[in-house]
Scaffold this active site. Structure first.
Site, short mmCIF file in Angstrom:
data_model
loop_
_atom_site.label_atom_id
_atom_site.label_comp_id
_atom_site.label_asym_id
_atom_site.label_seq_id
_atom_site.Cartn_x
_atom_site.Cartn_y
_atom_site.Cartn_z
N ASN A 277 0.87 -1.18 0.00
CA ASN A 277 0.00 0.00 0.00
C ASN A 277 0.91 1.23 0.00
O ASN A 277 1.32 1.71 1.05
CB ASN A 277 -0.90 -0.06 1.25
CG ASN A 277 -1.88 1.09 1.32
OD1 ASN A 277 -1.80 2.03 0.52
ND2 ASN A 277 -2.80 1.03 2.26
N LYS B 164 3.47 1.08 2.88
CA LYS B 164 3.00 0.16 3.91
C LYS B 164 3.01 -1.23 3.30
O LYS B 164 2.74 -1.38 2.09
CB LYS B 164 1.56 0.49 4.32
CG LYS B 164 1.43 1.68 5.22
CD LYS B 164 0.01 1.69 5.79
CE LYS B 164 -0.42 3.07 6.18
NZ LYS B 164 -1.85 3.21 6.32
N ARG C 35 -2.16 -1.80 -3.83
CA ARG C 35 -3.22 -0.78 -3.87
C ARG C 35 -2.83 0.21 -4.95
O ARG C 35 -1.70 0.73 -4.94
CB ARG C 35 -3.31 -0.08 -2.52
CG ARG C 35 -4.21 1.12 -2.56
CD ARG C 35 -4.13 1.89 -1.27
NE ARG C 35 -4.89 3.11 -1.38
CZ ARG C 35 -4.46 4.31 -0.98
NH1 ARG C 35 -3.27 4.43 -0.44
NH2 ARG C 35 -5.21 5.37 -1.11
N HIS D 113 -10.96 5.73 -1.50
CA HIS D 113 -11.11 4.91 -0.29
C HIS D 113 -12.00 3.70 -0.56
O HIS D 113 -12.63 3.15 0.36
CB HIS D 113 -11.76 5.70 0.87
CG HIS D 113 -10.91 6.80 1.43
ND1 HIS D 113 -11.44 7.97 1.90
CD2 HIS D 113 -9.57 6.90 1.61
CE1 HIS D 113 -10.47 8.76 2.34
NE2 HIS D 113 -9.33 8.13 2.17
N HIS E 200 -15.60 6.77 6.17
CA HIS E 200 -14.16 6.56 6.37
C HIS E 200 -13.61 7.90 6.88
O HIS E 200 -13.47 8.86 6.11
CB HIS E 200 -13.49 6.15 5.05
CG HIS E 200 -11.99 6.05 5.15
ND1 HIS E 200 -11.32 4.85 5.16
CD2 HIS E 200 -11.05 7.00 5.27
CE1 HIS E 200 -10.02 5.07 5.28
NE2 HIS E 200 -9.83 6.38 5.34
N GLY F 194 -7.55 11.60 5.62
CA GLY F 194 -8.49 11.85 4.52
C GLY F 194 -9.84 11.32 4.98
O GLY F 194 -9.88 10.44 5.83
N ARG G 164 -7.38 18.84 4.34
CA ARG G 164 -8.04 19.18 3.05
C ARG G 164 -9.38 19.85 3.33
O ARG G 164 -10.09 19.46 4.26
CB ARG G 164 -8.28 17.91 2.24
CG ARG G 164 -7.07 17.46 1.45
CD ARG G 164 -7.32 16.12 0.79
NE ARG G 164 -6.58 15.07 1.45
CZ ARG G 164 -6.77 13.77 1.27
NH1 ARG G 164 -7.70 13.36 0.43
NH2 ARG G 164 -6.06 12.87 1.92
N ARG H 74 -6.67 13.70 18.45
CA ARG H 74 -6.26 13.53 19.85
C ARG H 74 -5.91 14.90 20.45
O ARG H 74 -6.34 15.24 21.54
CB ARG H 74 -5.05 12.59 19.96
CG ARG H 74 -5.42 11.15 19.71
CD ARG H 74 -4.24 10.33 19.34
NE ARG H 74 -3.79 10.65 17.97
CZ ARG H 74 -3.04 9.86 17.23
NH1 ARG H 74 -2.62 8.74 17.71
NH2 ARG H 74 -2.70 10.20 16.01
N GLY I 157 -8.99 6.04 11.37
CA GLY I 157 -8.43 6.61 12.60
C GLY I 157 -9.40 7.37 13.48
O GLY I 157 -9.54 7.08 14.67
N ASN J 17 -11.67 5.77 16.68
CA ASN J 17 -11.14 6.18 17.99
C ASN J 17 -11.83 7.36 18.65
O ASN J 17 -11.73 7.52 19.87
CB ASN J 17 -9.66 6.54 17.85
CG ASN J 17 -8.83 5.31 17.51
OD1 ASN J 17 -8.81 4.35 18.26
ND2 ASN J 17 -8.19 5.34 16.35
N GLU K 298 -7.41 -2.07 5.35
CA GLU K 298 -7.34 -2.06 3.88
C GLU K 298 -6.45 -3.19 3.38
O GLU K 298 -6.72 -3.79 2.33
CB GLU K 298 -6.75 -0.73 3.40
CG GLU K 298 -7.78 0.35 3.21
CD GLU K 298 -7.15 1.64 2.75
OE1 GLU K 298 -7.25 1.94 1.57
OE2 GLU K 298 -6.53 2.34 3.58
P1 AMP Z 1 -5.85 7.33 9.45
O1 AMP Z 1 -5.67 8.23 8.28
O2 AMP Z 1 -7.00 6.37 9.30
O3 AMP Z 1 -4.56 6.66 9.89
O4 AMP Z 1 -6.26 8.27 10.68
C1 AMP Z 1 -5.35 9.18 11.25
C2 AMP Z 1 -6.08 10.14 12.17
O5 AMP Z 1 -6.86 9.42 13.15
C3 AMP Z 1 -5.12 10.97 13.01
O6 AMP Z 1 -4.70 12.12 12.32
C4 AMP Z 1 -5.99 11.34 14.21
O7 AMP Z 1 -6.70 12.52 13.89
C5 AMP Z 1 -6.99 10.21 14.32
N1 AMP Z 1 -6.73 9.36 15.50
C6 AMP Z 1 -5.84 8.36 15.62
N2 AMP Z 1 -5.88 7.82 16.87
C7 AMP Z 1 -6.82 8.52 17.56
C8 AMP Z 1 -7.34 8.47 18.89
N3 AMP Z 1 -6.92 7.57 19.77
N4 AMP Z 1 -8.31 9.35 19.23
C9 AMP Z 1 -8.77 10.26 18.33
N5 AMP Z 1 -8.33 10.35 17.07
C10 AMP Z 1 -7.37 9.50 16.67
#
Ligand code: AMP
Length: 401
Positions: A7, A14, A93, A182, A210, A214, A243, A286, A332, A336, A386
Site C-alpha cells: 500500500n 505500507k 493498492r 477509499h 471513512h 483523509g 483538506r 487527539r 483513525g 477512535n 485495507e
Molecule cells: P488514518 O488516516 O486512518 O490513519 O487516521 C489518522 C487520524 O486518526 C489521526 O490524524 C488522528 O486525527 C486520528 N486518530 C488516531 N488515533 C486517535 C485516537 N486515539 N483518538 C482520536 N483520534 C485519533
C-alpha cells in the site's frame, strides 16, 4: 504460500505479508519519510495472531525504487520468505483505475498501460504504484501481481451521481467526473458490517464513513456504491485533516484576483493547509480533543464544522438510499473518537439513528455495535484493514485466473 500486500502512499510504503491459507499476518510494517533524513522501516512481527516483536531500522533512501528494493531485501533476509516460489502473489493498492477498472485486475502489460494512462488523475500515487510493480516484475517476473483500485468500488455509481453539471465535452474529452476514493476501505467496512449483522451485503443499505486523515462517505444500496463524497480528486466532500472538502469553487478565482496567490499556492492551501488544520491549527483529533477539554474555541468550532458536514452527507445519503440499515464508522477518527461519533449522531434520532453513549465511550478494538435498543438503524464501529481487503481481493483475482 504467502501473499504480500503493498500500500504505497504519497510518502510511505505500507506492507503486510500474510499466509495464503487463512490471511493471518506474518509481518506488517511501513517504510516512511522516504527522501528525508528521518527515513526508516518499522515492522510488527506476528505470532499466532498477536504482535510478538517490533523492529525499527533507519535507512537513507532517496527514491521509492530504493524503498521497494529495501523491502524485498528485508523480507528475504530474515527470512520471512525463504524462496520466491513461496510467494503466491503480490497485491498492490493502486489509487486511480479511471473508468476501465470496475474490480481488481491481474497485472499484465495492458493493465500497466492503463495505470499509466490514469497518471494525470493521480499524479503522485499512480507513478509510485508503477515503480513498485516494475521492481517486483524485474526481480520476480514469475510471481503474479494484482492491482486493487481505490476507485473500483465506486464504479457502480449511476451517471446522475458521477457526472458534474458541466459541459459534456469536459467528460468526454477530459474524463472529468466523480470517481471516488477509499473504495477498498468502504468495501471492507461494508463486508464486515454484513458479517456482523448476519445478512448478505446485497440485502443491506449502508452509509459508510471513512474518517481518517483523509475522509469520505459512501452511500451503499443493496451492497453497491451509489454515491460517494470524493470526486475527480480526493479533495471534494467532507472536511478532512488538512483538506478543505466542499467549498465554493469561486473562492479560487476570488483568491487569484484579490490575494495574488498563484494556482500552486492555492492548490497547496486547499490540500495541505485547510480542513481541521486550517480552522484550529491541528489535524490530529487527539490534540483537538485535548484542546476542547481546555475550552479552546477554535478547536470547538473545528469539530462542530467537521461533524456538521458529516451530518449533512448522512441526510443526503439517507434521502437517496430510501431506507438505511447501518451507519458505519471506520478509520483513525471513526474508530477512535467517541466525541466525533456522538456529535455526528446527536440529532439524527428522527432518522432512527440513536447512539448508546455508554457503548460509544467504551474502548473499541473490533467490529462493534454502538446503537441503543430504540435505534432502527445499526451504528457500527469497524476498525479499518485495507491491507486485509487487498489480500482477499488478490486471492480472489488469483482464483479467477
Ligand atoms: P488514518 O488516516 O486512518 O490513519 O487516521 C489518522 C487520524 O486518526 C489521526 O490524524 C488522528 O486525527 C486520528 N486518530 C488516531 N488515533 C486517535 C485516537 N486515539 N483518538 C482520536 N483520534 C485519533
Amino acid at each position: 504460500m504467502k501473499i504480500l500486500v503493498i500500500n504505497a502512499g504519497s510518502s510511505s510504503i505500507k506492507f503486510k505479508l500474510v499466509e495464503q491459507q487463512d490471511l493471518s499476518t506474518i509481518v506488517a510494517g511501513i517504510i516512511e519519510c522516504i527522501g528525508t533524513p528521518d527515513c526508516k522501516i518499522s515492522c510488527h512481527i506476528y505470532k499466532a495472531g498477536e504482535i510478538n516483536a517490533k523492529q525499527e531500522e533507519a535507512h537513507l533512501l532517496s527514491s521509492y525504487r530504493e524503498g521497494f528494493e529495501l523491502l524485498i531485501k528485508y523480507l528475504f533476509k530474515r527470512p520471512f520468505i525463504k524462496d520466491p516460489g513461496h510467494l503466491a502473489a503480490i497485491g498492490h493498492r493502486v489509487v486511480h483505475g479511471g473508468e476501465q477498472f470496475k474490480q481488481s485486475a491481474l497485472i499484465t502489460e495492458p493493465v500497466i498501460e492503463a495505470i499509466k494512462k490514469n497518471i494525470p488523475l493521480a499524479p503522485i500515487h499512480n507513478p509510485v504504484s508503477l515503480t513498485g510493480i516494475n521492481v517486483f516484475l524485474e526481480m520476480f517476473p514469475e510471481i503474479p501481481q494484482v492491482a486493487i483500485f481505490d476507485t473500483a468500488f465506486h464504479q457502480t455509481m449511476p451517471a446522475k451521481a458521477f457526472r458534474y453539471p458541466l459541459p459534456e465535452q469536459l467528460y468526454t474529452e477530459y474524463r472529468i467526473r466523480r470517481y471516488g476514493f477509499h473504495g477498498t476501505s468502504h468495501q471492507y467496512a461494508a463486508n464486515c458490517a454484513a458479517e456482523l449483522l448476519c445478512k448478505p451485503l446485497s440485502k443491506l443499505n449502508l452509509i459508510t464513513l471513512h474518517l481518517g486523515n483523509g475522509a469520505s462517505a459512501a452511500a451503499i444500496k443493496s451492497g453497491r456504491s451509489i454515491d460517494t463524497s470524493m470526486g475527480l480528486t480526493p479533495l471534494e466532500g467532507l472536511m478532512m485533516g488538512a483538506r478543505s472538502g466542499d467549498i465554493d469553487p469561486a473562492i479560487i478565482f476570488y483568491m487569484t484576483h484579490f490575494s495574488g496567490y498563484g494556482y500552486e499556492k492555492i492548490e497547496r492551501l486547499l490540500n495541505q493547509e485547510s480542513g481541521l488544520l486550517g480552522v484550529c491549527g491541528s489535524n490530529d483529533l487527539r490534540e483537538i480533543e485535548r484542546l476542547i477539554k481546555q475550552g479552546d474555541e477554535r478547536a470547538i468550532l473545528a469539530i462542530d464544522m467537521y461533524c456538521y458536514r458529516i451530518k449533512k452527507y448522512i441526510g443526503a445519503y439517507f434521502a437517496i438510499l430510501g431506507g438505511l440499515d447501518g451507519l458505519v464508522f471506520t478509520a483513525g477518527v471513526g474508530e477512535n473518537s467517541s466525541i466525533v461519533r456522538l456529535q455526528v449522531c446527536q440529532g439524527l434520532e428522527h432518522f432512527g439513528i440513536c447512539i448508546n453513549p455508554e457503548k460509544n465511550s467504551e474502548e473499541i478494538n473490533s467490529a462493534t455495535e454502538i446503537q441503543s435498543d430504540s435505534s432502527t438503524v445499526k451504528i457500527l464501529v469497524i476498525p479499518a484493514d485495507e491491507e486485509l481487503e487487498i489480500a482477499r481481493q488478490t486471492l480472489a483475482c488469483l482464483h479467477n485466473g
